[in-house]
Write an enzyme that holds these catalytic residues in place. Sequence first.
Site, PDB file in Angstrom:
ATOM      1  N   GLY A  99       0.803  -1.213   0.000  1.00  0.00           N
ATOM      2  CA  GLY A  99       0.000   0.000   0.000  1.00  0.00           C
ATOM      3  C   GLY A  99       0.837   1.265   0.000  1.00  0.00           C
ATOM      4  CB  SER A 100       0.454   4.348   1.996  1.00  0.00           C
ATOM      5  OG  SER A 100      -0.840   4.672   1.523  1.00  0.00           O
ATOM      6  CB  VAL A 101       5.083   0.903   2.552  1.00  0.00           C
ATOM      7  CG1 VAL A 101       6.604   0.765   2.587  1.00  0.00           C
ATOM      8  CG2 VAL A 101       4.537   0.784   3.965  1.00  0.00           C
TER       9      VAL A 101
END
Length: 630
Positions: A99-101
């Site tokens: 995801g946002s990583v």
Amino acid sequence: MAKRQNTLLKRNQYSTLAARARFWLRRAVPALLLCCTTAAHAAGGTLEAEFAAGLKEEGLAGAVWSEVLPDGTVKVGASGLRDAARQVPMQADTRVQVGSVGKVALALGVLRLVSEDKLTLDTPLQQVLPELALKNPWLASDPVRIRHLLAHTSGLDNARFWQAFSLHPAPDAPLAAAFDGGGNLLRVRTRPGSRYAYSNMGYGLLGMVIEKVTGQPYERYLDAQLLQPLGMADSTFGFVSQTGAHADPRLAMGYFEHGAAQPAVPQYLRPAAQFTTTAADMGKLAQFLMGDGKLQGAQFIDLALMGALSEPAGTDAAQAGLATGHGLALAMRDRHNVVGACHPGTAVGFRAMLCIYPEQDSAFFVAFNTDAEHADYERFNRLLLRDLELPLRAPAPRGTPAPTVENWQGVYVPSPGAMASMAWVDAVFGFTRVKWDGEALFLIPFQGEPRELEPVGGLLFRASDRSTPSHVLMQEDGKHILSDGLRSYERASMLRMLVLWGSLALGAAGLLYVLLVGAWRAARRGLGRGDHLFAPLLSLLALLLPLPFFYFQSFLRLGDVTVASVLLALATGALPLAMAFGLARCWRSRGAAAESGTLATWDWLALLAALQLLLVLAWWGLLPLRLWHL
């Protein structure tokens, strides 16, 4: 007089003793924590065994992780199941979605372009993408710049329902399709650069910037020009799923609560959350993040940009002395008496966390193939921190608060909130009360546990579970602001809040009256078509119609135009009309109502109370409730 002096003397003695106790506790607790965790590690089993026990207790399928040690080595591990249905175990080289990583890697790709002088941090967004319908009231003095998009200080909204929950986008859909949602979609809510506000839209725009500058799909550019040089051969920005044409047998299946499996699906804002990787590759990324920006002796990313990866700068909170906040790629994170730079991530069926500690040349990455709301993911972060044996930091000492602290007392609302379309919800249910008792500042949220903040000097404060200053009080254009570097709250007028709360209370009471009294009359067969409550009651019962359709459709379609969402829009849109119709009946039959007594009076009062709330919700854009528009 003597009695009062003795009382004051005793109070001062107690205060002194309490202060001394707090002083020693602040210094003893970190040492005790270190001793306890070390003893637990010695008494317990291996890290793998503790992960396995934790996964079982938290109801999670599996996990992979990597640790970067001070000597430069990378340790990887895995536990649990990659595929619960087939009982396939998770392995260290299993691919996961983070995801946002992935924003961290995408930010490095943008900084690579800056290092190659193809872009600058201060380049205005509309200079690169002039076709955008950007609404920025501060355009003349503060345009949205590339640095603002990277640091989440652009003032843009986070995301809309239809951008996040939809099965319409294809893996290769144009990125511009994510911004084809009306003239107010790209409205700047706060002065660019002034406040942090997490924005998936901002990173979606960065993907478009990369494509405009490089002339190729951002996935292809970043895979070849960023991931390949970093040696991250098992990672990609391209779409990967567990099924279909883009299936990869090494990719773990994603799960939700109770083991509900969910394969990955394409998304509109894919530059913000689409990234597939392995624990070993994330270890390589962490090593680069802690380095000097060089690859094979050549400067890959400018050294000054590397220094700004996790240093908040330019925001009002940073200028007021708060060191926590978001840099160009990572946010400073103060947890468990350890301070580092981290980025969390959530994907369909996955959770992940990346944290680096440059001072100790250490880092960790962990990903779970289960996204469960009630699981304690922090317990695994604690395990990894303990395994890395990072030194614990003593809490910042107490300081003398500014004499004007009491002026900040009051009720605060998020500013800006997480989603612009939910502003009414944030104001009514997301408020926090700030109270100063002369020694400590108390944050008392409507939802959540109260927090005590200790003054560390001036208008800076430290939460009891933090080791560094965690909050700051500010004043901007006459407005009182509270910020923790990643969230800002603005003091609201008490009159405004009372009006909002009163409107909600009266409206809820009116709707409840319509439901209960109307049902009671219907049960007694006294609710004819001419009754004041006939149409209002039917409109309330109509809210039940979409429920079975929502139950049988995927939650990933919440933002799509479906039978369920259309029925919901129609039912919520009919509510104020039905209440108004009932009021009109009351007015037309006012003569008969006078004869029927108190009950008819309560009818029109309840309908009026309900109608005012529904009109307020309509004013705030929540009625009719069109999920594909939110």
